[in-house]
Design a protein around this motif. Structure first.
Motif, short mmCIF file in Angstrom:
data_model
loop_
_atom_site.label_atom_id
_atom_site.label_comp_id
_atom_site.label_asym_id
_atom_site.label_seq_id
_atom_site.Cartn_x
_atom_site.Cartn_y
_atom_site.Cartn_z
N THR A 23 9.71 3.72 -6.41
CA THR A 23 9.52 2.65 -7.40
C THR A 23 9.36 1.28 -6.77
N GLN A 60 7.84 -4.67 -2.97
CA GLN A 60 6.55 -3.99 -3.08
C GLN A 60 6.71 -2.90 -4.12
N CYS A 62 5.75 0.45 -5.55
CA CYS A 62 5.18 1.64 -4.91
C CYS A 62 3.98 2.15 -5.70
N GLU A 63 2.96 2.49 -4.99
CA GLU A 63 1.75 3.08 -5.59
C GLU A 63 1.90 4.59 -5.65
N PRO A 64 1.36 5.23 -6.68
CA PRO A 64 1.40 6.70 -6.73
C PRO A 64 0.78 7.30 -5.47
N ASP A 66 1.99 7.12 -2.42
CA ASP A 66 2.42 6.46 -1.19
C ASP A 66 3.76 7.05 -0.77
N CYS A 69 6.53 4.57 0.81
CA CYS A 69 7.17 3.52 0.01
C CYS A 69 8.53 3.99 -0.49
#
Length: 124
Positions: A23, A60, A62-64, A66, A69
């Protein structure tokens, strides 16, 4: 939904069965160990880590997909997450676990990161 504010969570651990959502990560791009002679103070007697000012919390999101992260390279956050939502002995074995990394891989963080993480969670 359970938000774990710690050293991250090892999302691939068998105890979680794909229920971990990376997240937020407050540690990316921020070093807790300063360059020499930068005026940072040790965190305590015999401690190898340092806290430097300013430590503005800039998380930051988190991007799906990644996998790096909010991941746990320390183990503490994964242990806490397993107590909360592990399938074997967790108190909420079906919960979705949100990894919020507010401590670095060395276990050191900043209280401002924790406060900012709580604020973000409450707003979302």
């Amino acid at each position: 939904h359970v938000y774990v504010l710690d050293t991250g969570i090892n999302a691939g651990h068998v105890e979680f069965g794909g229920r971990v959502v990376p997240t937020l990560d407050f540690t990316r791009g921020f070093s807790m160990t300063p360059p020499p002679n930068q005026g940072c103070e040790p965190t305590g007697p015999g401690e190898p880590s340092y806290l430097c000012e300013p430590s503005q919390p800039i998380p930051q999101m988190c991007e799906p997909g990644d996998a790096e992260c909010a991941t746990d390279r320390n183990g503490h956050g994964t242990a806490v997450a397993s107590i909360l939502g592990g399938r074997t002995l967790g108190v909420a074995p079906g919960a979705t676990l949100h990894s919020v990394k507010v401590m670095g891989d060395n276990g050191v963080g900043d209280i401002a990161w924790v406060a900012a993480a709580i604020d973000w969670i409450l707003r979302h």
